[in-house]
Design an enzyme around this catalytic site. Structure first.
Site, PDB file in Angstrom:
ATOM      1  N   GLY A   1       0.829  -1.208   0.000  1.00  0.00           N
ATOM      2  CA  GLY A   1       0.000   0.000   0.000  1.00  0.00           C
ATOM      3  C   GLY A   1       0.863   1.258   0.000  1.00  0.00           C
ATOM      4  O   GLY A   1       2.085   1.184   0.152  1.00  0.00           O
TER       5      GLY A   1
ATOM      6  N   HIS B   1      -7.910  12.568  18.752  1.00  0.00           N
ATOM      7  CA  HIS B   1      -7.790  11.140  19.053  1.00  0.00           C
ATOM      8  C   HIS B   1      -9.117  10.605  19.576  1.00  0.00           C
ATOM      9  O   HIS B   1      -9.783  11.269  20.362  1.00  0.00           O
ATOM     10  CB  HIS B   1      -6.726  10.903  20.139  1.00  0.00           C
ATOM     11  CG  HIS B   1      -5.325  11.069  19.654  1.00  0.00           C
ATOM     12  ND1 HIS B   1      -4.301  11.480  20.472  1.00  0.00           N
ATOM     13  CD2 HIS B   1      -4.774  10.887  18.435  1.00  0.00           C
ATOM     14  CE1 HIS B   1      -3.181  11.530  19.773  1.00  0.00           C
ATOM     15  NE2 HIS B   1      -3.435  11.178  18.536  1.00  0.00           N
TER      16      HIS B   1
ATOM     17  N   GLU C   1      -2.337  12.517  27.801  1.00  0.00           N
ATOM     18  CA  GLU C   1      -3.307  13.506  27.353  1.00  0.00           C
ATOM     19  C   GLU C   1      -4.635  13.224  28.040  1.00  0.00           C
ATOM     20  O   GLU C   1      -4.778  12.231  28.763  1.00  0.00           O
ATOM     21  CB  GLU C   1      -3.454  13.475  25.822  1.00  0.00           C
ATOM     22  CG  GLU C   1      -3.963  12.155  25.270  1.00  0.00           C
ATOM     23  CD  GLU C   1      -3.873  12.073  23.740  1.00  0.00           C
ATOM     24  OE1 GLU C   1      -2.974  12.688  23.155  1.00  0.00           O
ATOM     25  OE2 GLU C   1      -4.708  11.375  23.144  1.00  0.00           O
TER      26      GLU C   1
END
Lengths: 293, 379
Positions: free
Chosen positions: A18, A248, A209
């Site tokens: 890919g 995210h 985070e």
């Protein structure tokens, strides 16, 4: 010394034909990573970036002595690609693919646990052992060999912090992204255990985070086990509002849970040096002399 | 993706989960007709995705169809936390022998699905968990095998059910679990679950959140997922249509960066230096000129934005592409707001040359750049 990967790592790349797979295979080879085979169903017998391609992981293992895998296959196929690598006995299995359904990740992670394999990711920049091997998509030149083990929930911010550490002469042993998704193969506690047992690491840097409780869990672990190495941390997302996903899938404050302030507080109470801004990390590390020096 | 209550109940019914008799209406005439059809006392519930509709007056009761018409008329005119009410669910009001709580969540910390259940239904479960944690039962499910019959039975037993009722409640839970698997749900939650006088369990309310990453397996939701819900602002939907990870915030400094963590750290820095970020915008890894240009156009076009800060640490992304995107915007429509650029990494020199040719400069350190961006906001 380092954790999970090094000179001994011989990797296969699943999804090597890919765009992303071939591009990053080239960069990993340039960095010095030993890539012994690629796997793309239906492309067996061809080569990609000079690496022989096989149809399945099992057939790649008949011809090569691979011991690790990095996965770039699209999200709908990632769960089975991971299982295929685990069935072949490969570990670690680094899953770069993002947007994998949470249920698929949950099942794959349990499958790995049952088979004693280590999964890094999904949705991770990967892992690098500075100067030896890189299974990931990070820019290799910002990492310099040294004794700081680094684990992070994000990509670019890791490069930012690694670059600033390297710039100030603080090298790294291994740096890895645990992944930005709700379910990840490794959490901060798993990584702390790996670095504790690595003689090449004297300091651990955690880059967390908002969202979930991985940082609070790590803080409890550090306190409860009287963690023997010094730990520093930075937590991103103090300016993030509740209820919004900050890029995210895992970066979301739900109710009052998962705020940056709560995470920073837990870590400080566990004796971790917590930086308010990323550039403060090298300063914190330079202030305090490493116990191994 | 959150489902509306009426959507969640419709898929639940197909899986054999009892829900109150009723239907969804878009007009008060329709609402009145539904009440006529179902009879008894009715509850009229605003169909919104934001939480807290009850406190906002979005749930009302009516004894007669004409009252339902009036209540529906009121609710359909409401906007709850910024979300316009477009539909109401009209249902028969159920009489409860007992109200329970049941949910199945993706449990990050334990990397499995966990069932939460309580005999304290109908109230905020977070309050119950805080005040009387022993009243909330946690039961972890095997990540691979999921809910087995004995998992469901054990939960029923712990809630005090024996004999036939134990089986009936186990079946109810098993069906909620099946729903979570078939629809890849992050959350299935019924609060309250009503135990009726004749011993049936009915999901009086039902919340389902489908994992966005699994939508490729659910073509039936694909159109629906594109609809703008009350949770998305106009600016957010415009940015997201253009492939940007974007969250609108209430400040005045527009932010563009690459990588979610770096962008979050950028917001934090701006705040640290006394500024207020107007948005979170991640152009992603490997962003090209077009991507960057789109982000800059959208952000500088927002009225609230009074300065823009671009923070790029190029790894897979290339500085020359980023620079091209910025310069294109400058040429085509002009830079409408003060702009600060911090740009380092791959192809840095090429990128900076492109910026210089258009009279722009880039900084090295993100701290200094953040401080400068804050100072550029007009007083």
């Amino acid at each position: 010394m380092a954790v999970l990967i090094g000179k001994q790592t011989r990797a296969i790349v699943q999804g090597i034909t890919g765009n992303q797979g071939s591009f990053h295979s080239r960069l990993m080879l340039d960095y010095g990573t030993r890539i012994v085979a690629g796997v793309t169903p239906g492309k067996g017998g061809t080569t990609s970036v000079g690496v022989p391609v096989f149809d399945t992981v099992a057939s790649a293992l008949e011809k090569t002595d691979a011991n690790a895998s990095i996965i770039f296959v699209p999200a709908p196929f990632a769960k089975e690609a991971g299982m295929e690598a685990i069935d072949a006995g490969l570990s670690p299995v680094v899953i770069i693919t993002e947007m994998i359904p949470a249920r698929d990740a949950m099942i794959l992670i349990e499958y790995a646990r049952n088979h004693g394999a280590t999964i890094i990711g999904p949705n991770t920049p990967g892992i690098i052992t500075a100067g030896e091997s890189k299974l990931g998509i990070m820019p290799g030149d910002v990492f310099k060999p040294g004794k700081v083990g680094l684990a992070s929930r994000s990509g670019t911010l890791t490069y930012e912090i690694a670059a600033s550490l390297s710039h100030d002469g603080i090298g790294q042993s291994s740096c890895l992204g645990i992944g930005g998704d709700p379910f990840t193969g490794l959490n901060f506690i798993d990584v702390l255990k790996l670095f504790r047992d690595d003689s090449g690491t004297d300091t651990v840097v955690l880059i967390g985070e908002i969202g979930g409780s991985a940082e609070e869990d790590a803080a409890n672990y550090i306190r409860d086990t009287k963690y023997p190495k010094r730990v520093a941390a930075y937590i991103a997302g103090r300016a993030a509002p509740p209820g919004k996903r900050m890029g995210h899938a895992g970066a979301i404050i739900t109710g009052t849970e998962g705020t940056a302030d709560a995470k920073m507080k837990s870590l400080r109470e566990a004796g971790v040096m917590v930086a308010d801004i990323p550039s403060e990390l090298p300063r914190l590390l330079l202030q305090q002399v490493s116990p191994l020096q | 993706m959150k489902l509306f209550e009426y959507e969640a109940k419709s898929i639940a019914q197909n899986l054999g989960i009892n829900t109150p008799r009723g239907a969804v209406a878009s007009t008060s005439d329709e609402a009145r007709d539904i009440h006529k059809r179902i009879g008894g006392e009715a509850v009229i519930k605003a169909q919104v995705l934001v939480a807290g509709r009850g406190k906002a007056g979005g749930i009302k009761f009516a004894g007669k169809p004409d009252e339902t018409w009036a209540r529906a008329n009121e609710i359909l005119a409401m906007t709850i936390k910024g979300e316009k009410v477009k539909k109401v669910l009209v249902e028969q009001k159920a009489t409860a022998k007992r109200e329970l709580f049941a949910s199945i969540v993706l449990d990050r910390a334990n990397r499995c699905q966990t069932v939460l259940a309580s005999d304290q239904g109908g109230i905020d479960i977070e309050d119950v968990a805080r005040q009387t944690p022993e009243r909330v039962l946690h039961h972890r499910l095997d990540p691979i095998f999921g809910m087995r019959s004995y998992d469901a039975r054990l939960i029923a037993l712990k809630l005090g059910y024996q004999g036939a009722q134990q089986g009936t409640f186990s079946d109810f839970l098993s069906n909620l679990y099946r729903l979570s698997v078939i629809y890849d749900a992050e959350l299935v939650e019924s609060n309250p679950v009503i135990e009726t006088q004749d011993g049936r369990f009915v999901a009086a309310d039902l919340r389902v959140i489908v994992d966005d990453n699994s939508l490729f397996r659910h073509p039936e939701f694909q159109e629906r997922s594109k609809e703008i819900s009350g949770e998305v602002t106009v600016l957010e939907s415009k940015a997201r249509e253009n492939g940007l990870a974007f969250v609108e915030l209430d400040g005045d400094i527009g932010i563009i960066g690459n990588g979610a963590g770096l962008v979050m750290a950028t917001l934090d820095l701006v705040k640290q230096y006394g500024g207020k970020p107007a948005n979170f915008c991640d152009v992603g890894g490997g962003a090209n000129a077009e991507h960057v240009a789109t982000a800059l156009q959208i952000i500088q076009g927002a009225e609230k934005v009074r300065a823009v800060f671009v923070n790029i640490l190029a790894g897979i992304t290339r500085c020359d592409e980023v620079a091209k995107g910025i310069v294109d915007v400058k040429k085509v429509m002009g830079l409408k707001k003060p702009l600060v650029i911090r740009m380092v990494g791959t192809n840095q020199e090429e990128g900076r040359k492109i910026l210089q040719s258009a009279g722009l400069t880039a900084m090295d350190k993100m701290d200094e750049a953040a401080r400068l961006a804050v100072s550029k906001v007009p007083a």
